[in-house]
Each structure stands twice: as structure tokens, then as C-alpha cells.
Design an enzyme around this catalytic site. Sequence first.
Site, PDB file in Angstrom:
ATOM      1  CG  ASP A 194      11.103 -14.470  -5.747  1.00 20.50           C
ATOM      2  OD1 ASP A 194      10.148 -14.997  -4.819  1.00 20.50           O
ATOM      3  OD2 ASP A 194      12.256 -14.907  -5.611  1.00 20.50           O
TER       4      ASP A 194
ATOM      5  CE1 TYR B  77       3.105 -18.240  -5.485  1.00 17.47           C
ATOM      6  CE2 TYR B  77       1.658 -16.855  -6.777  1.00 17.47           C
ATOM      7  CZ  TYR B  77       1.927 -17.467  -5.513  1.00 17.47           C
ATOM      8  OH  TYR B  77       0.936 -17.065  -4.612  1.00 17.47           O
TER       9      TYR B  77
ATOM     10  CG  PHE C 100       0.758 -13.541  -1.632  1.00 19.01           C
ATOM     11  CD1 PHE C 100       1.286 -14.465  -1.146  1.00 19.01           C
ATOM     12  CD2 PHE C 100       1.067 -12.108  -1.338  1.00 19.01           C
ATOM     13  CE1 PHE C 100       2.152 -14.267  -0.167  1.00 19.01           C
ATOM     14  CE2 PHE C 100       2.136 -11.909  -0.493  1.00 19.01           C
ATOM     15  CZ  PHE C 100       2.727 -13.151   0.388  1.00 19.01           C
TER      16      PHE C 100
ATOM     17  CG  HIS D  47       5.072 -15.860   4.140  1.00 16.98           C
ATOM     18  ND1 HIS D  47       4.762 -16.571   3.317  1.00 16.98           N
ATOM     19  CD2 HIS D  47       5.579 -14.955   3.479  1.00 16.98           C
ATOM     20  CE1 HIS D  47       4.670 -16.336   2.082  1.00 16.98           C
ATOM     21  NE2 HIS D  47       5.273 -15.204   1.950  1.00 16.98           N
TER      22      HIS D  47
END
Length: 224
Positions: free
Chosen positions: A67, A69, A80, A189
Site C-alpha cells: 500500500d 507510504y 515504492f 521483499h
Amino acid sequence: MSNAKIHKSWKIELNEEFTAPYMSDLRSFLKQQISLGKKIYPPMNKIFNAFNLTPLSKVKVVIVGQDPYHGEGQANGLSFSVEKFKKIPPSLQNIFKELFDDLRITSPQNGDLQNWAHQGVLMLNNSLTVEKGMPGSHQGKGWEKFTDSVLKVINKKRNNIVFILWGRKAQEKCNFIDKNNHLILESAHPSPFSAHNGFFGSKPFSKTNNYLKQKNIEPIDWQL
């Protein structure tokens, strides 16, 4: 969401989703949250920024995030990515470290990834909105159904797409992708909690470009 820009190619393919009851419920939820004075990120006009910057016909690569920031002024509608002049978050710092290790591209001065989006990298979050300071706060509100539909459209309508899946949740979300028609790159990740478990050294950028070149598709210039 009414003032959010989105390329017409996505409007056409996702018309049924935009008119579905769950999307109406999602709009009502967001309006309610805003009326209660809650800060929602990204700004309403950038919710569909990924789809505005990367038309369906231009998609070469898909990077799936969770989701947006949740800090003040960070999110810009691309997974990102952060707005220019904002501090680069730890996960993105690790992405840039891997970029240097993989292609010897030095870390950019900011974390705005629009240049990738313009070249055909669809940076898609699982949920497209979040409440300030509350990661995961808009999960289960309907966004997952919408973004599943996005991925299914890409899987069906396009060929030779590279899906870069960082972390278990992204990998589970894309379990229906046709591996005979697309390339799937999976690793841990880039979060500081997991990057050393297989993200570092995974070389997703060079692997992506090698595949695109094999398919006579122009590779991505990862330099920002």
C-alpha cells in the site's frame, strides 16, 4: 476519486470494475474518511497515477507493492516511489542498492520513479490508498479486488510481461499469471527486515532487460 487522472486504455478495460458495487462502496468509504478529517494518501488526484503514466499498451514490467507510504507528502501513486525532495524510505534505499550491485547505476538523489513508469514499468500497489500513519488501514475495502482485475487484464491482454514480485504477499497475489507467456521474478521483499533473505543479489533489473531483449522489446533504462 472523480478528479483522479487515468489513461483511457485502462478506463476501457476496467469499465466493469469502475461501475461495480464494490467500487461505489469504496468511493463512499473514502468520502466518509475525508469528511471525518482523516488524511488519505496519496492525494485524490494521484490515486490512479500508475495507470495514467503507464497506458496498458505500454506495459513491459509490473512491480507489485502493498500500500502507499503513509507519511506526510510521501506517496505519489506509484509503488515504492515517493515525491521528489522527500527522504528516500528504507525499502527504496535497498532497491537502489540492488540497482547499483546489479547494473552499477548509482543511487539517485530522490525517490521519484516516474521515469520508470513512463518507460512501461507499472508500479502497482495492492491497495491504492492509506490513512496517514496507519499502514494497511485500507486493506479489505475493495482495492484488492480492483488490483486483481488489473493483473488479470495484463495477463490476458499482453504478452511477454515481466512481473517483479518482492515478498510473499506480492507472490500470492500473482499466482494466476501464465508463466508460459510472461516472466515472473520472485525474491524477498526489499524491506530492511527481509532484504538480506534473498532480495540482495537477486538482480531483477538485468534479468528483466535480458528477457525483454530476447523478446525484441526495448529494455528499460533504469537510470533515474
